[in-house]
Design an enzyme around this catalytic site. Structure first.
Site, PDB file in Angstrom:
ATOM      1  N   ASP A  46       0.798  -1.040   0.000  1.00  0.00           N
ATOM      2  CA  ASP A  46      -0.048   0.126   0.028  1.00  0.00           C
ATOM      3  C   ASP A  46       0.770   1.352  -0.159  1.00  0.00           C
ATOM      4  O   ASP A  46       2.178   1.232   0.141  1.00  0.00           O
ATOM      5  CB  ASP A  46      -0.914  -0.043   1.255  1.00  0.00           C
ATOM      6  CG  ASP A  46      -2.244   0.822   0.993  1.00  0.00           C
ATOM      7  OD1 ASP A  46      -2.319   1.872   0.576  1.00  0.00           O
ATOM      8  OD2 ASP A  46      -3.320  -0.051   0.980  1.00  0.00           O
ATOM      9  N   VAL A  73       1.033   1.790  -6.860  1.00  0.00           N
ATOM     10  CA  VAL A  73       0.810   0.880  -8.034  1.00  0.00           C
ATOM     11  C   VAL A  73       0.837   1.734  -9.363  1.00  0.00           C
ATOM     12  O   VAL A  73       1.258   1.146 -10.408  1.00  0.00           O
ATOM     13  CB  VAL A  73      -0.631   0.287  -7.922  1.00  0.00           C
ATOM     14  CG1 VAL A  73      -0.879  -0.621  -6.990  1.00  0.00           C
ATOM     15  CG2 VAL A  73      -1.923   1.360  -8.060  1.00  0.00           C
ATOM     16  N   TYR A 164     -14.445   6.646 -12.388  1.00  0.00           N
ATOM     17  CA  TYR A 164     -14.450   5.377 -11.834  1.00  0.00           C
ATOM     18  C   TYR A 164     -14.942   4.297 -12.650  1.00  0.00           C
ATOM     19  O   TYR A 164     -14.616   3.303 -12.613  1.00  0.00           O
ATOM     20  CB  TYR A 164     -15.289   5.608 -10.516  1.00  0.00           C
ATOM     21  CG  TYR A 164     -15.106   4.276  -9.772  1.00  0.00           C
ATOM     22  CD1 TYR A 164     -13.856   3.885  -8.889  1.00  0.00           C
ATOM     23  CD2 TYR A 164     -16.072   3.382  -9.454  1.00  0.00           C
ATOM     24  CE1 TYR A 164     -13.880   3.030  -7.895  1.00  0.00           C
ATOM     25  CE2 TYR A 164     -16.205   2.134  -8.713  1.00  0.00           C
ATOM     26  CZ  TYR A 164     -14.928   2.032  -8.019  1.00  0.00           C
ATOM     27  OH  TYR A 164     -14.990   1.287  -7.096  1.00  0.00           O
ATOM     28  N   LYS A 168     -13.016   1.017 -14.035  1.00  0.00           N
ATOM     29  CA  LYS A 168     -13.190  -0.278 -13.704  1.00  0.00           C
ATOM     30  C   LYS A 168     -13.701  -1.171 -14.791  1.00  0.00           C
ATOM     31  O   LYS A 168     -13.421  -2.340 -15.147  1.00  0.00           O
ATOM     32  CB  LYS A 168     -14.369  -0.361 -12.807  1.00  0.00           C
ATOM     33  CG  LYS A 168     -13.750   0.216 -11.413  1.00  0.00           C
ATOM     34  CD  LYS A 168     -12.454  -0.535 -10.803  1.00  0.00           C
ATOM     35  CE  LYS A 168     -12.133  -0.173  -9.465  1.00  0.00           C
ATOM     36  NZ  LYS A 168     -11.156  -0.947  -8.972  1.00  0.00           N
TER      37      LYS A 168
HETATM   38  P1  NAI Z   1     -10.050   1.332   0.684  1.00  0.00           P
HETATM   39  O1  NAI Z   1     -10.195   2.950   0.214  1.00  0.00           O
HETATM   40  O2  NAI Z   1     -10.457   1.067   2.103  1.00  0.00           O
HETATM   41  O3  NAI Z   1      -8.946   0.897   0.217  1.00  0.00           O
HETATM   42  C1  NAI Z   1      -8.264   1.159  -1.161  1.00  0.00           C
HETATM   43  C2  NAI Z   1      -6.738   0.863  -0.735  1.00  0.00           C
HETATM   44  O4  NAI Z   1      -6.038   1.121  -1.872  1.00  0.00           O
HETATM   45  C3  NAI Z   1      -6.481   2.134   0.424  1.00  0.00           C
HETATM   46  O5  NAI Z   1      -5.583   1.235   1.480  1.00  0.00           O
HETATM   47  C4  NAI Z   1      -5.475   2.745  -0.453  1.00  0.00           C
HETATM   48  O6  NAI Z   1      -4.440   3.547   0.272  1.00  0.00           O
HETATM   49  C5  NAI Z   1      -5.088   1.766  -1.533  1.00  0.00           C
HETATM   50  N1  NAI Z   1      -4.454   2.785  -2.491  1.00  0.00           N
HETATM   51  C6  NAI Z   1      -4.975   3.757  -3.106  1.00  0.00           C
HETATM   52  N2  NAI Z   1      -4.145   4.381  -4.004  1.00  0.00           N
HETATM   53  C7  NAI Z   1      -2.999   3.604  -4.166  1.00  0.00           C
HETATM   54  C8  NAI Z   1      -1.753   3.561  -5.119  1.00  0.00           C
HETATM   55  N3  NAI Z   1      -1.483   4.421  -6.018  1.00  0.00           N
HETATM   56  N4  NAI Z   1      -0.983   2.670  -4.657  1.00  0.00           N
HETATM   57  C9  NAI Z   1      -1.445   1.573  -3.794  1.00  0.00           C
HETATM   58  N5  NAI Z   1      -2.260   1.355  -3.052  1.00  0.00           N
HETATM   59  C10 NAI Z   1      -3.084   2.490  -3.142  1.00  0.00           C
HETATM   60  O7  NAI Z   1     -11.317   1.095  -0.261  1.00  0.00           O
HETATM   61  P2  NAI Z   1     -11.909  -0.552  -0.656  1.00  0.00           P
HETATM   62  O8  NAI Z   1     -13.300  -0.902  -0.381  1.00  0.00           O
HETATM   63  O9  NAI Z   1     -11.163  -1.524   0.367  1.00  0.00           O
HETATM   64  O10 NAI Z   1     -11.322  -0.662  -2.145  1.00  0.00           O
HETATM   65  C11 NAI Z   1     -10.656  -2.076  -2.479  1.00  0.00           C
HETATM   66  C12 NAI Z   1     -10.989  -2.044  -3.878  1.00  0.00           C
HETATM   67  O11 NAI Z   1     -12.498  -2.425  -3.932  1.00  0.00           O
HETATM   68  C13 NAI Z   1     -10.785  -0.741  -4.753  1.00  0.00           C
HETATM   69  O12 NAI Z   1     -10.321  -1.192  -6.108  1.00  0.00           O
HETATM   70  C14 NAI Z   1     -12.425  -0.361  -5.039  1.00  0.00           C
HETATM   71  O13 NAI Z   1     -12.405   0.357  -6.189  1.00  0.00           O
HETATM   72  C15 NAI Z   1     -13.155  -1.768  -4.956  1.00  0.00           C
HETATM   73  N6  NAI Z   1     -14.509  -1.493  -4.937  1.00  0.00           N
HETATM   74  C16 NAI Z   1     -15.033  -1.004  -3.620  1.00  0.00           C
HETATM   75  C17 NAI Z   1     -16.280  -1.223  -3.445  1.00  0.00           C
HETATM   76  C18 NAI Z   1     -16.939  -0.594  -2.176  1.00  0.00           C
HETATM   77  O14 NAI Z   1     -18.102  -0.507  -1.802  1.00  0.00           O
HETATM   78  N7  NAI Z   1     -16.085  -0.570  -1.289  1.00  0.00           N
HETATM   79  C19 NAI Z   1     -17.075  -1.665  -4.473  1.00  0.00           C
HETATM   80  C20 NAI Z   1     -16.527  -2.104  -5.423  1.00  0.00           C
HETATM   81  C21 NAI Z   1     -15.259  -2.110  -5.824  1.00  0.00           C
END
Ligand code: NAI
Length: 254
Positions: A46, A73, A164, A168
């Protein structure tokens, strides 16, 4: 026909190395816990270093083999370092979970190129760079499984979320192309499309976000997504590649 070994439940990922992006918190932290509890050595990556180190420490205390690494990333250098760490730690990389993602809200006509580009850089280019960095080591181990975390909003539109949704949707298409190109190496590539999941990402949502349109009437718990990730990571999904697994409480059934 040759008999396929039945994977032993509980240790389906024993001896495997998994790299998970966005694993400091939310879904990624849960995926790290689940894959490690199924026997994998997990590199949890992360940009939130303090949170990531705390997550890894918590999981280590629970007896799980999880190490935190800084990985943005969008940075090819960070990817090279992370894959190098897998190489020196275990000599292999079996599972890549491209989970890191970002979101912002803007009406279509007000969308700024800068925000659009940043969203695509993290959500779409990030997974591409990850696959490019990981494949040589995966290939040398005889294959692997890549799991790209897309979204229901990679399948249907959502007003206010143009970047977004585009990021995706492109990730789902990237997944299918990667699956076609990498099948020859024994590398499976699949996407997961979660519906609403309770994480810091959707704390900003008013009125319950997608809950009113979700037949099961709630957001998912992160562990409900991790179960699908573990399935795609394991040999239980050995004939599944190039697909998107919808995990959405029925949202897309309408
Ligand atoms: P979150 O915001 O808690 O986690 C996302 C993580 O990605 C964070 O720890 C953040 O620091 C990290 N991140 C952001 N930019 C980064 C980078 N450049 N390099 C490395 N890490 C980076 O949100 P969540 O929900 O855990 O998201 C996980 C995945 O699920 C994401 O791809 C999101 O788009 C997807 N998603 C989330 C949904 C939701 O309702 N929460 C629904 C559908 C998909």
């Amino acid at each position: 026909m040759n008999a396929l070994p039945i994977p032993s439940a509980g240790a389906r990922l024993s001896g495997r190395t998994a790299l998970i992006t966005g694993a400091a918190r939310g879904q990624g932290a849960s995926h790290a816990e689940r894959l490690a509890s199924e026997g994998a050595r997990v590199l949890a990556c992360d940009v939130l270093d303090d949170e990531g180190k705390a997550t890894a420490a918590r999981l280590q205390e629970a007896g799980l083999d999880v190490e935190y690494l800084h990985l943005d990333v969008t940075s090819p250098d960070d990817w090279a370092r992370a894959v190098d760490r897998a190489r020196t730690a275990t000599g292999r990389l079996d599972v890549l979970v491209n989970n890191a993602g970002i979101i912002h809200v803007n009406p279509l006509l007000d969308e700024r190129t800068e925000d659009w580009n940043t969203t695509l850089a993290v959500n779409t280019t990030g997974p591409l760079l990850g696959i490019q960095a990981a494949v040589p080591l995966m290939r040398s181990g005889g294959g692997g499984s890549v799991i790209n975390v897309a979204s229901i909003f990679g399948v249907v539109g959502a007003p206010g979320y143009v970047a977004y949704c585009a990021s995706k949707g492109a990730l789902v298409a990237l997944t299918k192309t990667a699956a076609l190109e990498l099948a020859v190496d024994g590398i499976r590539v699949n996407a997961i499309c979660p519906g609403g999941v309770s994480t810091p990402m959707n704390e900003h949502e008013k009125e319950g976000g997608v809950i009113p349109q979700t037949p099961l009437g709630r957001r998912a718990h992160v562990r409900e997504i991790s179960g699908a990730v573990a399935f795609l990571a394991s040999d239980d999904s050995s004939f599944i590649t190039g697909t998107e697994m919808i995990v959405d409480g029925g949202f897309l059934a309408h």
